[in-house]
Design an enzyme around this catalytic site. Structure first.
Site, PDB file in Angstrom:
ATOM      1  N   ASP A   1      44.285  13.020  44.320  1.00 30.73           N
ATOM      2  CA  ASP A   1      44.611  14.258  43.662  1.00 30.73           C
ATOM      3  C   ASP A   1      44.002  14.509  42.485  1.00 30.73           C
ATOM      4  O   ASP A   1      43.921  13.838  41.344  1.00 30.73           O
ATOM      5  CB  ASP A   1      46.062  14.418  43.415  1.00 30.73           C
ATOM      6  CG  ASP A   1      46.321  15.860  42.927  1.00 30.73           C
ATOM      7  OD1 ASP A   1      45.535  16.724  42.369  1.00 30.73           O
ATOM      8  OD2 ASP A   1      47.589  16.136  43.341  1.00 30.73           O
TER       9      ASP A   1
ATOM     10  N   TYR B   1      52.527  13.850  41.014  1.00 30.52           N
ATOM     11  CA  TYR B   1      53.002  15.202  40.711  1.00 30.52           C
ATOM     12  C   TYR B   1      54.531  15.304  41.197  1.00 30.52           C
ATOM     13  O   TYR B   1      54.435  14.934  42.454  1.00 30.52           O
ATOM     14  CB  TYR B   1      52.014  16.227  41.210  1.00 30.52           C
ATOM     15  CG  TYR B   1      52.412  17.786  41.114  1.00 30.52           C
ATOM     16  CD1 TYR B   1      52.420  18.283  40.018  1.00 30.52           C
ATOM     17  CD2 TYR B   1      52.781  18.106  42.318  1.00 30.52           C
ATOM     18  CE1 TYR B   1      52.900  19.553  39.844  1.00 30.52           C
ATOM     19  CE2 TYR B   1      53.234  19.650  42.281  1.00 30.52           C
ATOM     20  CZ  TYR B   1      53.476  20.400  41.129  1.00 30.52           C
ATOM     21  OH  TYR B   1      53.741  21.439  40.978  1.00 30.52           O
TER      22      TYR B   1
ATOM     23  N   LYS C   1      45.154  25.362  39.020  1.00 26.88           N
ATOM     24  CA  LYS C   1      44.901  24.759  37.760  1.00 26.88           C
ATOM     25  C   LYS C   1      43.344  25.169  37.316  1.00 26.88           C
ATOM     26  O   LYS C   1      43.031  26.349  37.050  1.00 26.88           O
ATOM     27  CB  LYS C   1      45.261  23.502  37.692  1.00 26.88           C
ATOM     28  CG  LYS C   1      46.776  23.041  38.513  1.00 26.88           C
ATOM     29  CD  LYS C   1      47.998  23.639  37.936  1.00 26.88           C
ATOM     30  CE  LYS C   1      49.114  23.837  38.896  1.00 26.88           C
ATOM     31  NZ  LYS C   1      49.327  22.635  39.422  1.00 26.88           N
TER      32      LYS C   1
ATOM     33  N   ARG D   1      42.695  33.651  60.289  1.00 26.92           N
ATOM     34  CA  ARG D   1      43.194  32.409  59.800  1.00 26.92           C
ATOM     35  C   ARG D   1      42.351  31.316  60.261  1.00 26.92           C
ATOM     36  O   ARG D   1      42.129  30.157  59.551  1.00 26.92           O
ATOM     37  CB  ARG D   1      44.661  32.066  60.794  1.00 26.92           C
ATOM     38  CG  ARG D   1      45.125  30.548  60.722  1.00 26.92           C
ATOM     39  CD  ARG D   1      46.557  30.666  61.409  1.00 26.92           C
ATOM     40  NE  ARG D   1      46.955  31.211  62.330  1.00 26.92           N
ATOM     41  CZ  ARG D   1      46.394  30.998  63.570  1.00 26.92           C
ATOM     42  NH1 ARG D   1      45.623  30.010  64.195  1.00 26.92           N
ATOM     43  NH2 ARG D   1      46.806  31.800  64.638  1.00 26.92           N
TER      44      ARG D   1
HETATM   45  C1  LIG Z   1      50.040  22.023  40.595  1.00 22.35           C
HETATM   46  C2  LIG Z   1      49.843  20.480  41.180  1.00 22.35           C
HETATM   47  C3  LIG Z   1      50.159  20.343  42.381  1.00 22.35           C
HETATM   48  C4  LIG Z   1      50.632  21.478  43.745  1.00 22.35           C
HETATM   49  O1  LIG Z   1      49.742  22.795  43.521  1.00 22.35           O
HETATM   50  P1  LIG Z   1      50.379  24.303  43.789  1.00 22.35           P
HETATM   51  O2  LIG Z   1      49.073  24.958  43.479  1.00 22.35           O
HETATM   52  O3  LIG Z   1      51.344  24.635  42.564  1.00 22.35           O
HETATM   53  O4  LIG Z   1      50.902  24.226  45.036  1.00 22.35           O
HETATM   54  C5  LIG Z   1      49.603  19.347  43.110  1.00 22.35           C
HETATM   55  N1  LIG Z   1      49.013  18.399  42.405  1.00 22.35           N
HETATM   56  C6  LIG Z   1      48.929  18.261  41.068  1.00 22.35           C
HETATM   57  C7  LIG Z   1      48.280  17.360  40.239  1.00 22.35           C
HETATM   58  C8  LIG Z   1      49.434  19.565  40.334  1.00 22.35           C
HETATM   59  O5  LIG Z   1      49.225  19.820  39.173  1.00 22.35           O
END
Ligand SMILES: *Cc1c(COP(=O)(O)O)cnc(C)c1O
Length: 419
Positions: free
Chosen positions: A173, A101, A198, A49
């Site tokens: 982000d 988001y 993503k 961890r």
């Molecule tokens: C998908 C996404 C998240 C969250 O991520 P997960 O991997 O689904 O937990 C946060 N911010 C943005 C812009 C996203 O597209």
């Protein structure tokens, strides 16, 4: 920081690091525990961890790509978002954009309801709202640019200068563009957050997240929290995500070339009322996009003419786009934010964020764009959105199945003989 260019860092970081056998690709370490070298003498790693070689190589590569001092790999993108909120006490204010988001919005508002932080929601794409932040004196400002799903931009330089004036930290982000196309730390941002699910992994087969801190001190504090609350990413997930990251730059080149072609096609379509893509000269923040991004990315949104029924008939009849949430994989995905990604939002907040019933979002993949446009064109001409529902959803779906059957590849005895 390395003097190498980004594509080279993404491909080479950690290559040939194996001391034992000279493995070119870093080996996968699944062990949850590591032996002590001697009584009271720890090696580099002790427990999975707290530290793992695969996670570290991915973290270092991402930190280099973002120009940060330290990276932390988390189990999901949401745990990366949550990690950043550990910096806040209950009387600290967090400023967030009204169109962030959906999952982040839900998390921030839930934490506020429990009294764990104070929240102020603002439209950060409007420069006149930025001055308001000075009076709020937040501890942390959250930005997401371009935003989901209508690709509005926040002026990173302008908001970091506001943050500095009021002593706030600023987190970005950067999921929608990835470090290949935008590096917020260059503009003074303190923390970059990614859903590596993503573009960074890019193959729609690993859920993961990352936090990159501009300074070692902030990075150490966040890493301490990640271990403390136990949200660090799994070794195998890190291994796969690093494999995806190796091709980030070439994938993004193709994603955005295809996205640009689709955005131009949609803009010329009589069945579309508005297209949202920062690469189009018609995008209200096209100049800002050119100034702070190195590309326009692979996401395109648009409003289809007609109403939700036209959207439904259109979305269920495509065959080269999967009707699915998420983004950033090599395959094209299409979604209806109002009933999918943004369904959890209060209708009023959703409409204020520009997510109406006719909005459609595409994560443009790296297929041959001629096929993608041919599919869009076929379905537009079938459904004729905005012309009083020419075909129902069921009829359109049937037409899709017919086309699929006609197009399906039939095996002949000659083919099977080859096996
Ligand atoms: C998908 C996404 C998240 C969250 O991520 P997960 O991997 O689904 O937990 C946060 N911010 C943005 C812009 C996203 O597209």
């Amino acid at each position: 920081m390395s003097e190498k260019n980004k594509a080279t860092i993404a491909v080479r970081h950690g290559i040939e690091a194996d001391k034992h056998h000279g493995a070119v690709v870093p080996p996968l370490y699944l062990s949850t525990t590591y032996s002590f070298a001697d009584f009271d003498t720890k090696r580099q790693y002790d427990y999975g961890r707290s530290g793992n070689p695969n996670r570290d190589i991915l973290a270092e590569t991402l930190a280099e790509l973002e120009g940060g001092a330290k990276g932390i790999i988390t189990a999901t993108g949401m745990s990366a978002v949550h990690l950043a909120t550990q910096l806040l006490n209950s009387d600290d204010t967090l400023v967030i954009p009204h169109d962030c988001y959906g999952g982040s919005y839900r998390l921030f508002t839930s934490l506020e309801k429990r009294g764990l932080l104070k929240l102020k929601v603002l439209d950060l794409t409007k420069s006149e709202n930025l001055q308001e932040i000075l009076a709020i004196k937040p501890k942390l400002i959250w930005i997401e640019t371009p935003s989901n799903p209508i690709l509005r931009l926040t002026d990173i330089k302008a908001i970091t200068s506001i943050a500095k004036q009021c002593g706030a930290l600023i987190a970005a982000d950067n999921t929608f563009l990835s470090p290949a196309l935008q590096n917020p730390i260059e503009f003074g941002v303190d923390i970059v957050v990614h859903s590596t699910t993503k573009y960074i992994n890019g193959h729609s087969d690993v859920v993961g997240g990352a936090v990159i801190a501009a300074t070692q001190e902030l990075g150490d504090e966040l890493a301490w929290w990640a271990n403390n609350i136990g949200i660090t990413g799994a070794p195998f997930d890190s291994y796969l995500t690093l494999r995806g990251l190796r091709t980030l730059n070439v994938r993004l080149k193709q994603h955005q070339e295809n996205a640009f072609a689709i955005a131009e096609y949609l803009e010329s379509s009589p069945y579309v009322s508005q297209v949202y893509y920062p690469g189009l000269a018609s995008h209200p923040q096209h100049e800002l996009a050119k100034a702070q991004q190195r590309g326009f990315g692979g996401m395109v949104s648009f409003d289809i003419k007609g109403d939700i029924n036209d959207a439904a008939a259109f979305l269920t009849s495509l065959k080269d786009f999967s009707l699915a949430e998420s983004l950033g994989g090599v395959e094209s995905l299409i979604c209806h934010p109002a009933t999918m990604t943004h369904a959890g939002m209060e209708p009023k907040a959703r409409l204020e964020a520009g997510v109406g019933d006719t909005l459609i979002r595409i994560s443009v993949g790296i297929e041959d764009v001629k096929d993608l446009i041919a599919d869009l064109d076929r379905v537009f001409n079938l459904v004729k959105p905005g012309q009083g529902l020419q075909v129902t959803k069921a009829e359109a779906k049937q037409a899709q199945q017919d086309t699929q059957q006609n197009a399906s590849f039939k095996l002949t005895p000659a083919h099977t003989a080859l096996w």
